[in-house]
Design a protein around this motif. Structure first.
Motif, PDB file in Angstrom:
ATOM      1  N   THR A 229      25.940  24.153 -19.251  1.00  0.00           N
ATOM      2  CA  THR A 229      27.320  24.400 -18.831  1.00  0.00           C
ATOM      3  C   THR A 229      27.374  24.927 -17.407  1.00  0.00           C
ATOM      4  N   GLU A 230      26.227  25.391 -16.894  1.00  0.00           N
ATOM      5  CA  GLU A 230      26.167  25.890 -15.523  1.00  0.00           C
ATOM      6  C   GLU A 230      26.032  24.755 -14.514  1.00  0.00           C
ATOM      7  N   VAL A 231      25.788  23.540 -14.986  1.00  0.00           N
ATOM      8  CA  VAL A 231      25.669  22.397 -14.077  1.00  0.00           C
ATOM      9  C   VAL A 231      27.056  22.054 -13.532  1.00  0.00           C
ATOM     10  N   ASP A 232      27.179  22.102 -12.231  1.00  0.00           N
ATOM     11  CA  ASP A 232      28.468  21.831 -11.589  1.00  0.00           C
ATOM     12  C   ASP A 232      28.550  20.345 -11.243  1.00  0.00           C
ATOM     13  N   ILE A 233      29.546  19.671 -11.799  1.00  0.00           N
ATOM     14  CA  ILE A 233      29.725  18.244 -11.531  1.00  0.00           C
ATOM     15  C   ILE A 233      31.028  18.053 -10.762  1.00  0.00           C
ATOM     16  N   PRO A 234      30.966  17.619  -9.506  1.00  0.00           N
ATOM     17  CA  PRO A 234      32.195  17.384  -8.741  1.00  0.00           C
ATOM     18  C   PRO A 234      33.089  16.364  -9.451  1.00  0.00           C
ATOM     19  N   GLU A 235      34.379  16.626  -9.446  1.00  0.00           N
ATOM     20  CA  GLU A 235      35.321  15.730 -10.135  1.00  0.00           C
ATOM     21  C   GLU A 235      35.237  14.305  -9.615  1.00  0.00           C
ATOM     22  N   ASN A 236      34.953  14.158  -8.318  1.00  0.00           N
ATOM     23  CA  ASN A 236      34.880  12.820  -7.717  1.00  0.00           C
ATOM     24  C   ASN A 236      33.685  12.019  -8.227  1.00  0.00           C
ATOM     25  N   ASP A 237      32.725  12.718  -8.872  1.00  0.00           N
ATOM     26  CA  ASP A 237      31.531  12.036  -9.387  1.00  0.00           C
ATOM     27  C   ASP A 237      31.740  11.491 -10.799  1.00  0.00           C
ATOM     28  N   ILE A 238      32.902  11.759 -11.387  1.00  0.00           N
ATOM     29  CA  ILE A 238      33.142  11.370 -12.780  1.00  0.00           C
ATOM     30  C   ILE A 238      34.335  10.425 -12.870  1.00  0.00           C
ATOM     31  N   ARG A 239      34.150   9.335 -13.602  1.00  0.00           N
ATOM     32  CA  ARG A 239      35.277   8.478 -13.956  1.00  0.00           C
ATOM     33  C   ARG A 239      35.621   8.738 -15.420  1.00  0.00           C
ATOM     34  N   VAL A 240      36.875   9.002 -15.686  1.00  0.00           N
ATOM     35  CA  VAL A 240      37.332   9.308 -17.047  1.00  0.00           C
ATOM     36  C   VAL A 240      38.164   8.149 -17.577  1.00  0.00           C
ATOM     37  N   ASP A 241      37.758   7.597 -18.709  1.00  0.00           N
ATOM     38  CA  ASP A 241      38.528   6.552 -19.387  1.00  0.00           C
ATOM     39  C   ASP A 241      38.940   7.071 -20.748  1.00  0.00           C
ATOM     40  N   VAL A 242      40.195   6.820 -21.124  1.00  0.00           N
ATOM     41  CA  VAL A 242      40.661   7.222 -22.448  1.00  0.00           C
ATOM     42  C   VAL A 242      41.029   5.971 -23.242  1.00  0.00           C
ATOM     43  N   PHE A 243      40.815   6.029 -24.555  1.00  0.00           N
ATOM     44  CA  PHE A 243      41.106   4.884 -25.407  1.00  0.00           C
ATOM     45  C   PHE A 243      41.328   5.371 -26.827  1.00  0.00           C
ATOM     46  N   ARG A 244      41.770   4.491 -27.680  1.00  0.00           N
ATOM     47  CA  ARG A 244      42.028   4.865 -29.069  1.00  0.00           C
ATOM     48  C   ARG A 244      40.742   4.806 -29.892  1.00  0.00           C
ATOM     49  N   SER A 245      40.550   5.817 -30.734  1.00  0.00           N
ATOM     50  CA  SER A 245      39.380   5.837 -31.612  1.00  0.00           C
ATOM     51  C   SER A 245      39.405   4.617 -32.517  1.00  0.00           C
ATOM     52  N   SER A 246      38.228   4.074 -32.785  1.00  0.00           N
ATOM     53  CA  SER A 246      38.147   2.889 -33.630  1.00  0.00           C
ATOM     54  C   SER A 246      37.310   3.166 -34.863  1.00  0.00           C
ATOM     55  N   GLY A 247      37.595   2.425 -35.913  1.00  0.00           N
ATOM     56  CA  GLY A 247      36.852   2.558 -37.158  1.00  0.00           C
ATOM     57  C   GLY A 247      36.052   1.303 -37.432  1.00  0.00           C
ATOM     58  N   PRO A 248      35.512   1.168 -38.637  1.00  0.00           N
ATOM     59  CA  PRO A 248      34.740  -0.025 -38.989  1.00  0.00           C
ATOM     60  C   PRO A 248      35.532  -1.303 -38.749  1.00  0.00           C
ATOM     61  N   GLY A 249      34.835  -2.304 -38.190  1.00  0.00           N
ATOM     62  CA  GLY A 249      35.486  -3.583 -37.934  1.00  0.00           C
ATOM     63  C   GLY A 249      36.335  -3.593 -36.685  1.00  0.00           C
ATOM     64  N   GLY A 250      36.264  -2.491 -35.912  1.00  0.00           N
ATOM     65  CA  GLY A 250      37.009  -2.430 -34.668  1.00  0.00           C
ATOM     66  C   GLY A 250      38.446  -1.988 -34.829  1.00  0.00           C
ATOM     67  N   GLN A 251      38.874  -1.649 -36.076  1.00  0.00           N
ATOM     68  CA  GLN A 251      40.267  -1.275 -36.282  1.00  0.00           C
ATOM     69  C   GLN A 251      40.550   0.102 -35.693  1.00  0.00           C
ATOM     70  N   SER A 252      41.757   0.292 -35.185  1.00  0.00           N
ATOM     71  CA  SER A 252      42.151   1.572 -34.617  1.00  0.00           C
ATOM     72  C   SER A 252      42.417   2.565 -35.736  1.00  0.00           C
ATOM     73  N   VAL A 253      41.919   3.798 -35.547  1.00  0.00           N
ATOM     74  CA  VAL A 253      42.144   4.825 -36.558  1.00  0.00           C
ATOM     75  C   VAL A 253      43.009   5.951 -35.994  1.00  0.00           C
ATOM     76  N   ASN A 254      43.572   5.735 -34.813  1.00  0.00           N
ATOM     77  CA  ASN A 254      44.416   6.749 -34.204  1.00  0.00           C
ATOM     78  C   ASN A 254      45.544   6.071 -33.455  1.00  0.00           C
ATOM     79  N   THR A 255      46.678   6.737 -33.386  1.00  0.00           N
ATOM     80  CA  THR A 255      47.835   6.156 -32.697  1.00  0.00           C
ATOM     81  C   THR A 255      47.943   6.640 -31.255  1.00  0.00           C
ATOM     82  N   THR A 256      47.042   7.532 -30.851  1.00  0.00           N
ATOM     83  CA  THR A 256      47.053   8.021 -29.470  1.00  0.00           C
ATOM     84  C   THR A 256      45.697   7.781 -28.825  1.00  0.00           C
ATOM     85  N   ASP A 257      45.683   7.831 -27.489  1.00  0.00           N
ATOM     86  CA  ASP A 257      44.440   7.631 -26.745  1.00  0.00           C
ATOM     87  C   ASP A 257      43.642   8.938 -26.727  1.00  0.00           C
ATOM     88  N   SER A 258      43.020   9.275 -27.871  1.00  0.00           N
ATOM     89  CA  SER A 258      42.316  10.555 -27.979  1.00  0.00           C
ATOM     90  C   SER A 258      40.834  10.453 -27.626  1.00  0.00           C
TER      91      SER A 258
END
Length: 369
Positions: A229-258
């Motif tokens: 947790t002491e490792v400092d990672i500059p925000e510019n070094d990280i790309r954040v992608d959000v998507f919906r959780s998926s279950g077996p067979g690729g089906q979505s198990v959530n209605t939000t991009d959690s």
């Protein structure tokens, strides 16, 4: 008249148990517990949640280790009493119970003896395990899920707390990948011998009849490093992608991009999490794993330990460490140690202690060569 004589066996176990107590250093464990208990009792401990977590986690681990060692001593004492009662009363039922307890204690003490061989820098840490399917299509993704269940069942047998951090389901059967944490003392030192490529050979349930299919899955194990947790990672070094959780067979198990995927741009390391309920929780969990991987990478570069720690594992023919044969001979064989089992069903149900113990002994001999 019943004559049950287990004195030689019990004495041998007591000698081994005595050696284990010396190596583990029970008195140091007790003093650590006393010190940590005092720290945990400070009223303002939780004013600093990160430090509080470290203190309570360290205390829990040491209390668990001490309880296990002390419990064995009490069970040896109780076994001697049980043998005495069985002989005195001529009780065959007590004799059967005593023999079963001797077998159980022998197994437990052998496991604890193996633990004393773990003296690596990170061996006493908890472990983060990642399984990735390799070549083999549906058979490979199904095999990856079989391996995940195998390790979860093994942890369950030992009552080790497990937290599934991420599961990426395949379009067809099984999983593309999964990451989970085993929170127990020496989890990394124990499970790290499972790292490598696992190979499954069987009659495919997904293809044409009687066709043998070979598939692969890679297992990676890294230690859980709180100092990451002491490792400092500059925000510019990280790309954040959000998507919906998926279950077996690729089906979505959530209605939000959690679900969250973090990509560390300088190194290309990708970590995804989707098993928490909120995006904030998934992002925090992903960041912790990313920080751990980056800290390990730094240490590996400094000490040239890349192969020793997480390794560069590809799920293919080139880096195999164990084969599972589910046709004809029905066999699981470790290619490094030679340890094998003729009962693959039991192995896939978590019966891994023999393979892990053999792996730890093999690693110790290899380090000493």
């Amino acid at each position: 008249m019943l004559e049950l004589d287990l004195s030689a066996d019990i004495q041998a176990l007591r000698l081994t148990y005595g050696d284990i107590r010396e190596v583990i250093d029970v008195e140091t464990l007790r003093s650590d517990i006393a010190r940590l208990s005092e720290e945990a009792g400070v009223p303002d401990l939780w004013d600093d949640p990160e430090r509080a977590q470290k203190v309570t986690s360290a205390l829990s681990h040491r209390q668990s280790a001490l309880a296990r060692v002390e419990g064995i001593g009490r069970r040896l004492d109780d076994l001697e009493v049980l043998v005495g009662l069985a002989n005195e009363m001529g009780d065959e039922e007590s004799a059967v119970e005593a023999r079963a307890e001797l077998t159980a204690l022998t197994e437990i003490i052998n496991q604890l003896e193996v633990q004393t061989l773990m003296d690596g820098e990170y061996d006493e840490r908890s472990a983060i395990v990642t399984i990735r399917s390799g070549a083999g299509g549906d058979d490979a993704t199904d095999f990856a899920e079989m391996l995940m269940r195998m390790y979860l069942r093994w942890a369950e047998r030992h009552k080790y707390p497990v937290k599934v951090l991420d599961t990426s389901y395949a379009e067809g059967a099984g999983i593309k990948s999964a990451t989970f944490e085993i929170d127990a003392p020496y989890a990394f030192g124990t499970v790290s011998v499972e790292a490598g490529t696992h190979r499954l050979a069987r009659i495919s349930p997904f293809g044409s009849a009687d066709k043998r299919q070979t598939s692969f899955a890679a297992v990676e194990v890294i230690p859980l490093m709180e100092e990451a947790t002491e490792v400092d990672i500059p925000e510019n070094d990280i790309r954040v992608d959000v998507f919906r959780s998926s279950g077996p067979g690729g089906q979505s198990v959530n209605t939000t991009d959690s679900a969250v995927r973090l990509t560390h741009l300088p190194t290309g390391i990708v970590v995804s999490m989707q098993n928490e309920k909120s995006q904030i929780q998934n992002r925090a969990a992903a960041m912790r794993v990313l920080q751990t991987r980056l800290l390990l990478l730094q240490k590996e570069e400094e000490a040239a330990k890349k192969k020793e720690l997480a390794g560069n594992i590809t799920a293919s023919w080139g880096d195999q460490m164990r084969s599972y044969f589910l046709y004809g001979q029905q066999l699981v064989k470790d290619l490094r140690t030679g340890h094998e089992s003729g009962n693959p069903a039991a192995v896939f149900d978590g019966d891994l202690d023999g393979f892990i113990s053999a792996g730890i002994r093999w690693r110790k001999r290899k380090d000493e060569d």
